[in-house]
Motif scaffolding. Structure first.
Motif, PDB file in Angstrom:
ATOM      1  N   LEU A 250     -20.539  56.759 -46.167  1.00  0.00           N
ATOM      2  CA  LEU A 250     -19.634  55.939 -45.238  1.00  0.00           C
ATOM      3  C   LEU A 250     -20.343  54.717 -44.697  1.00  0.00           C
ATOM      4  O   LEU A 250     -21.260  54.946 -44.303  1.00  0.00           O
ATOM      5  N   ASP A 251     -19.554  53.485 -44.882  1.00  0.00           N
ATOM      6  CA  ASP A 251     -20.378  52.346 -44.159  1.00  0.00           C
ATOM      7  C   ASP A 251     -20.443  52.406 -42.635  1.00  0.00           C
ATOM      8  O   ASP A 251     -21.467  52.278 -42.040  1.00  0.00           O
ATOM      9  N   SER A 252     -19.317  52.919 -41.980  1.00  0.00           N
ATOM     10  CA  SER A 252     -19.106  53.141 -40.478  1.00  0.00           C
ATOM     11  C   SER A 252     -18.608  54.338 -40.189  1.00  0.00           C
ATOM     12  O   SER A 252     -17.413  54.678 -40.833  1.00  0.00           O
ATOM     13  N   LEU A 253     -19.076  55.022 -39.034  1.00  0.00           N
ATOM     14  CA  LEU A 253     -18.267  56.005 -38.571  1.00  0.00           C
ATOM     15  C   LEU A 253     -17.941  55.770 -37.143  1.00  0.00           C
ATOM     16  O   LEU A 253     -18.940  55.521 -36.512  1.00  0.00           O
ATOM     17  N   VAL A 254     -16.716  55.619 -36.918  1.00  0.00           N
ATOM     18  CA  VAL A 254     -16.478  54.915 -35.323  1.00  0.00           C
ATOM     19  C   VAL A 254     -15.800  56.217 -34.715  1.00  0.00           C
ATOM     20  O   VAL A 254     -14.489  56.543 -35.200  1.00  0.00           O
ATOM     21  N   MET A 255     -16.280  56.302 -33.555  1.00  0.00           N
ATOM     22  CA  MET A 255     -15.464  57.326 -32.626  1.00  0.00           C
ATOM     23  C   MET A 255     -14.067  56.647 -32.211  1.00  0.00           C
ATOM     24  O   MET A 255     -14.156  55.678 -31.515  1.00  0.00           O
TER      25      MET A 255
ATOM     26  N   GLN B 251     -21.197  64.913 -26.965  1.00  0.00           N
ATOM     27  CA  GLN B 251     -21.530  65.806 -27.619  1.00  0.00           C
ATOM     28  C   GLN B 251     -21.018  65.277 -29.091  1.00  0.00           C
ATOM     29  O   GLN B 251     -21.513  65.855 -30.255  1.00  0.00           O
ATOM     30  N   VAL B 252     -19.846  64.893 -29.324  1.00  0.00           N
ATOM     31  CA  VAL B 252     -19.399  64.137 -30.339  1.00  0.00           C
ATOM     32  C   VAL B 252     -20.234  63.185 -30.886  1.00  0.00           C
ATOM     33  O   VAL B 252     -20.406  63.236 -32.292  1.00  0.00           O
ATOM     34  N   TRP B 253     -20.885  62.395 -30.172  1.00  0.00           N
ATOM     35  CA  TRP B 253     -21.981  61.285 -30.555  1.00  0.00           C
ATOM     36  C   TRP B 253     -23.044  62.026 -31.227  1.00  0.00           C
ATOM     37  O   TRP B 253     -23.542  61.652 -32.390  1.00  0.00           O
ATOM     38  N   LYS B 254     -23.625  63.139 -30.693  1.00  0.00           N
ATOM     39  CA  LYS B 254     -24.468  63.856 -31.224  1.00  0.00           C
ATOM     40  C   LYS B 254     -24.360  64.488 -32.539  1.00  0.00           C
ATOM     41  O   LYS B 254     -25.153  64.346 -33.657  1.00  0.00           O
ATOM     42  N   VAL B 255     -23.176  64.767 -33.081  1.00  0.00           N
ATOM     43  CA  VAL B 255     -22.572  65.297 -34.441  1.00  0.00           C
ATOM     44  C   VAL B 255     -22.557  63.979 -35.133  1.00  0.00           C
ATOM     45  O   VAL B 255     -23.066  63.943 -36.304  1.00  0.00           O
TER      46      VAL B 255
ATOM     47  N   TYR C  90     -25.736  60.644 -39.534  1.00  0.00           N
ATOM     48  CA  TYR C  90     -26.483  59.316 -39.810  1.00  0.00           C
ATOM     49  C   TYR C  90     -27.785  59.708 -40.487  1.00  0.00           C
ATOM     50  O   TYR C  90     -28.227  59.297 -41.302  1.00  0.00           O
ATOM     51  N   LYS C  91     -28.387  60.750 -39.427  1.00  0.00           N
ATOM     52  CA  LYS C  91     -29.762  61.156 -40.140  1.00  0.00           C
ATOM     53  C   LYS C  91     -29.694  61.871 -41.334  1.00  0.00           C
ATOM     54  O   LYS C  91     -30.508  61.826 -42.260  1.00  0.00           O
ATOM     55  N   ALA C  92     -28.522  62.442 -41.930  1.00  0.00           N
ATOM     56  CA  ALA C  92     -28.338  63.019 -43.113  1.00  0.00           C
ATOM     57  C   ALA C  92     -28.154  62.029 -44.266  1.00  0.00           C
ATOM     58  O   ALA C  92     -27.848  62.537 -45.661  1.00  0.00           O
ATOM     59  N   GLY C  93     -27.789  60.612 -43.730  1.00  0.00           N
ATOM     60  CA  GLY C  93     -27.862  59.666 -44.895  1.00  0.00           C
ATOM     61  C   GLY C  93     -26.446  59.580 -45.218  1.00  0.00           C
ATOM     62  O   GLY C  93     -25.789  58.950 -46.221  1.00  0.00           O
ATOM     63  N   LEU C  94     -25.263  60.232 -44.576  1.00  0.00           N
ATOM     64  CA  LEU C  94     -23.995  60.176 -44.875  1.00  0.00           C
ATOM     65  C   LEU C  94     -23.130  59.044 -44.370  1.00  0.00           C
ATOM     66  O   LEU C  94     -22.267  58.657 -44.636  1.00  0.00           O
TER      67      LEU C  94
END
Length: 127
Positions: free
Chosen positions: A3-8, A20-24, A29-33
């Motif tokens: 995904l280009d952007s993941l926005v809460m 807590q949601v931000w950590k997920v 991000y770390k997984a390159g998704l």
């Protein structure tokens, strides 16, 4: 694939839950998704600042409604500029009918052979 952007969509009811949601999000991000993380509907500068300071992966985008009731997010936009966060407005045209129909904007539209909406949208892009 990513995904280009993941926005809460908006902060949770408490800062603890928001983080807590931000950590997920950070794990995605770390997984390159996902390539960018961000927030939306964050009209409280203290909340934005708290997420930014606590985040390992900093938000790079903030999507907020740009309108008078939020004071046009002046301090929030300044925080974004100073911290490398791209401010993206939504409902920019529909939330500001009085500006778009103002005499000043109408005169500029005639002068530059553009619509009032184009004049206002360009102005917002330059903020």
């Amino acid at each position: 694939t990513y995904l280009d952007s993941l926005v809460m969509h908006s902060p949770m009811r408490s800062l603890k839950d928001t983080l807590q949601v931000w950590k997920v999000f950070e794990e995605f991000y770390k997984a390159g998704l996902v390539k960018r993380l961000g927030l939306s509907n964050t009209y409280d500068l203290n909340t934005l600042r708290a997420v930014y300071e606590a985040a390992e992966i900093k938000p790079t985008v903030l999507q907020n409604r740009f309108y008078a009731q939020s004071g046009y997010d002046v301090p929030i936009r300044e925080f974004c500029r100073n911290n490398g966060i791209q401010y993206q407005s939504f409902w920019t045209l529909t939330a500001n009918p009085s500006i778009i129909s103002s005499d000043t904007v109408k005169l500029l539209a005639v002068k530059y052979n553009k619509t009032s909406q184009q004049i206002f949208y360009r102005f917002v892009q330059l903020l």
